[in-house]
Enzyme design. Structure first.
Site, PDB file in Angstrom:
ATOM      1  N   TYR A   1     -53.275  28.230  -5.916  1.00  0.00           N
ATOM      2  CA  TYR A   1     -51.917  28.752  -5.687  1.00  0.00           C
ATOM      3  C   TYR A   1     -51.217  27.960  -4.579  1.00  0.00           C
ATOM      4  O   TYR A   1     -50.060  27.552  -4.737  1.00  0.00           O
ATOM      5  CB  TYR A   1     -52.028  30.234  -5.311  1.00  0.00           C
TER       6      TYR A   1
ATOM      7  N   SER B   1     -44.034  29.097  -0.718  1.00  0.00           N
ATOM      8  CA  SER B   1     -44.837  30.145  -0.063  1.00  0.00           C
ATOM      9  C   SER B   1     -45.318  29.651   1.289  1.00  0.00           C
ATOM     10  O   SER B   1     -45.553  28.451   1.487  1.00  0.00           O
ATOM     11  CB  SER B   1     -46.044  30.485  -0.933  1.00  0.00           C
TER      12      SER B   1
HETATM   13  N1  LIG Z   1     -44.882  38.760  -2.495  1.00  0.00           N
HETATM   14  C1  LIG Z   1     -45.303  37.876  -1.615  1.00  0.00           C
HETATM   15  O1  LIG Z   1     -45.916  38.249  -0.602  1.00  0.00           O
HETATM   16  C2  LIG Z   1     -45.008  36.419  -1.805  1.00  0.00           C
HETATM   17  C3  LIG Z   1     -45.317  35.548  -0.751  1.00  0.00           C
HETATM   18  C4  LIG Z   1     -45.025  34.202  -0.901  1.00  0.00           C
HETATM   19  C5  LIG Z   1     -44.457  33.722  -2.070  1.00  0.00           C
HETATM   20  N2  LIG Z   1     -44.183  34.607  -3.077  1.00  0.00           N
HETATM   21  C6  LIG Z   1     -43.569  34.054  -4.282  1.00  0.00           C
HETATM   22  O2  LIG Z   1     -42.415  34.818  -4.588  1.00  0.00           O
HETATM   23  C7  LIG Z   1     -42.199  34.782  -6.011  1.00  0.00           C
HETATM   24  C8  LIG Z   1     -42.075  36.184  -6.543  1.00  0.00           C
HETATM   25  O3  LIG Z   1     -43.283  36.885  -6.262  1.00  0.00           O
HETATM   26  P1  LIG Z   1     -43.397  38.459  -6.337  1.00  0.00           P
HETATM   27  O4  LIG Z   1     -44.220  38.858  -5.184  1.00  0.00           O
HETATM   28  O5  LIG Z   1     -42.078  39.059  -6.537  1.00  0.00           O
HETATM   29  O6  LIG Z   1     -44.330  38.585  -7.647  1.00  0.00           O
HETATM   30  P2  LIG Z   1     -44.373  39.671  -8.822  1.00  0.00           P
HETATM   31  O7  LIG Z   1     -45.711  39.494  -9.447  1.00  0.00           O
HETATM   32  O8  LIG Z   1     -43.995  41.010  -8.297  1.00  0.00           O
HETATM   33  O9  LIG Z   1     -43.229  39.173  -9.834  1.00  0.00           O
HETATM   34  C9  LIG Z   1     -43.366  37.953 -10.537  1.00  0.00           C
HETATM   35  C10 LIG Z   1     -42.578  38.047 -11.825  1.00  0.00           C
HETATM   36  O10 LIG Z   1     -42.748  36.810 -12.525  1.00  0.00           O
HETATM   37  C11 LIG Z   1     -42.967  37.109 -13.890  1.00  0.00           C
HETATM   38  N3  LIG Z   1     -43.701  36.043 -14.542  1.00  0.00           N
HETATM   39  C12 LIG Z   1     -45.004  35.726 -14.380  1.00  0.00           C
HETATM   40  N4  LIG Z   1     -45.335  34.704 -15.177  1.00  0.00           N
HETATM   41  C13 LIG Z   1     -44.214  34.352 -15.840  1.00  0.00           C
HETATM   42  C14 LIG Z   1     -43.924  33.356 -16.816  1.00  0.00           C
HETATM   43  N5  LIG Z   1     -44.885  32.529 -17.286  1.00  0.00           N
HETATM   44  N6  LIG Z   1     -42.668  33.260 -17.288  1.00  0.00           N
HETATM   45  C15 LIG Z   1     -41.710  34.119 -16.868  1.00  0.00           C
HETATM   46  N7  LIG Z   1     -41.930  35.085 -15.957  1.00  0.00           N
HETATM   47  C16 LIG Z   1     -43.177  35.207 -15.454  1.00  0.00           C
HETATM   48  C17 LIG Z   1     -43.746  38.417 -13.886  1.00  0.00           C
HETATM   49  O11 LIG Z   1     -43.672  39.090 -15.128  1.00  0.00           O
HETATM   50  C18 LIG Z   1     -43.053  39.161 -12.756  1.00  0.00           C
HETATM   51  O12 LIG Z   1     -41.962  39.915 -13.236  1.00  0.00           O
HETATM   52  C19 LIG Z   1     -43.355  33.991  -6.586  1.00  0.00           C
HETATM   53  O13 LIG Z   1     -42.976  32.637  -6.717  1.00  0.00           O
HETATM   54  C20 LIG Z   1     -44.423  34.120  -5.520  1.00  0.00           C
HETATM   55  O14 LIG Z   1     -45.352  33.078  -5.590  1.00  0.00           O
HETATM   56  C21 LIG Z   1     -44.449  35.932  -2.989  1.00  0.00           C
END
Ligand SMILES: NC(=O)c1ccc[n+]([C@@H]2O[C@H](COP(=O)([O-])OP(=O)(O)OC[C@H]3O[C@@H](n4cnc5c(N)ncnc54)[C@H](O)[C@@H]3O)[C@@H](O)[C@H]2O)c1
Length: 255
Positions: free
Chosen positions: A158, A145
């Site tokens: 985080y 991230s």
């Molecule tokens: N969206 C953003 O702005 C952003 C920015 C930087 C990094 N990220 C990273 O991108 C990745 C995806 O994020 P996103 O925004 O799509 O999030 P999201 O919350 O939309 O999706 C995350 C998914 O992970 C699943 N999950 C959570 N805990 C779990 C577990 N213990 N075992 C299996 N599955 C699990 C959830 O059910 C969900 O389907 C993450 O690593 C997040 O930290 C996102």
């Protein structure tokens, strides 16, 4: 599709594939590999994504798994091997977030974030590594991230977990390169997913969201597909001499 070294084909596993970035990564990789395992703790969402991929002509298998729990993850991977084949592409995407000023972060919250975001990739890599070593080929992509690069308000736990993901990436790259396995990380900024929308809706940002975006050279919300494209590059044959790298998909928010 790519032939790879495995006689049975090339199969990918995406953790947290049931939503947001993971969902986009599943769709993108389904174009490049022979099958995608959509792993999520919310198995109904994994089923929905796998069904969408199948409707579009791809091969996908939904599987329940909690990345923070070794027995759950190992059981999931047994099913994936039986249904698809050995896993030689792994995208560690599943993560959870919460927002608290540092002084208010409860120990249980700290531990949950670390278990899913940092221990999860550790367990997932250990689970699929035998397949990659046997194939003499592998691709590991870890989702870090921007928070790991520049910090994030109310997200000390985080951002620390994501810093760990970046460091893990570099060390795994050192250890696994000789096996034909590359390990890279993608660091997104704000990407339009349920996770980001939860943060905006809860008013958990230090300044209004629009103000944050105005400070980016590309002043808009990122798209999940833009993160998926970076993952697809790292997962490709063409990226065979690229390892240990961190690629920001962030509209220029950090270099
Ligand atoms: N969206 C953003 O702005 C952003 C920015 C930087 C990094 N990220 C990273 O991108 C990745 C995806 O994020 P996103 O925004 O799509 O999030 P999201 O919350 O939309 O999706 C995350 C998914 O992970 C699943 N999950 C959570 N805990 C779990 C577990 N213990 N075992 C299996 N599955 C699990 C959830 O059910 C969900 O389907 C993450 O690593 C997040 O930290 C996102």
């Amino acid at each position: 599709m790519q032939s790879g070294n495995s006689a049975t084909g090339r199969f990918a596993l995406v953790t947290g594939g049931g939503s947001g970035i993971g969902e986009a990564v599943c769709h993108r990789l389904a174009r490049d590999v022979d099958g995608v395992a959509v792993l999520d703790i919310h198995v109904d969402e994994a089923r929905r994504v796998a069904e969408d991929i199948r409707q579009a002509g791809g091969n996908a298998f939904p599987v329940h798994g909690d990345v923070a729990d070794r027995s759950s993850l190992d059981a999931a991977i047994v099913q994936v091997r039986a249904e698809l084949g050995p896993v030689t592409v792994l995208v560690n995407n599943a993560a959870v977030e919460s927002f608290h000023l540092f002084a208010d972060i409860a120990e249980a919250d700290w531990e949950r974030i670390m278990q899913v975001n940092l221990k999860g990739p550790y367990l997932a890599v250990q689970a699929v590594l035998p397949d990659m070593i046997a194939a003499g080929w592998g691709r590991i992509v870890n989702i870090s991230s921007l928070a790991a690069q520049i910090g994030a308000f109310k997200m000390a736990h985080y951002s620390a977990s994501k810093g760990g993901v970046t460091s893990l990436t570099r060390t795994l790259a050192i250890e696994l390169g000789a096996h034909g396995i590359t390990v890279n990380a993608v660091a997104p900024s704000f990407i339009d997913t349920p996770m980001a929308r939860r943060a905006i809706a809860a008013n958990d940002l230090p300044i209004p969201f629009e103000e944050i975006l105005k400070g980016y050279p590309i002043p808009r919300f990122g798209r999940p597909e833009e993160v998926a494209a970076a993952c697809a590059f790292f997962a490709s044959e063409e990226a065979s001499y690229v390892t240990g790298q961190l690629l920001g998909v962030n509209g220029g928010a950090a270099f």
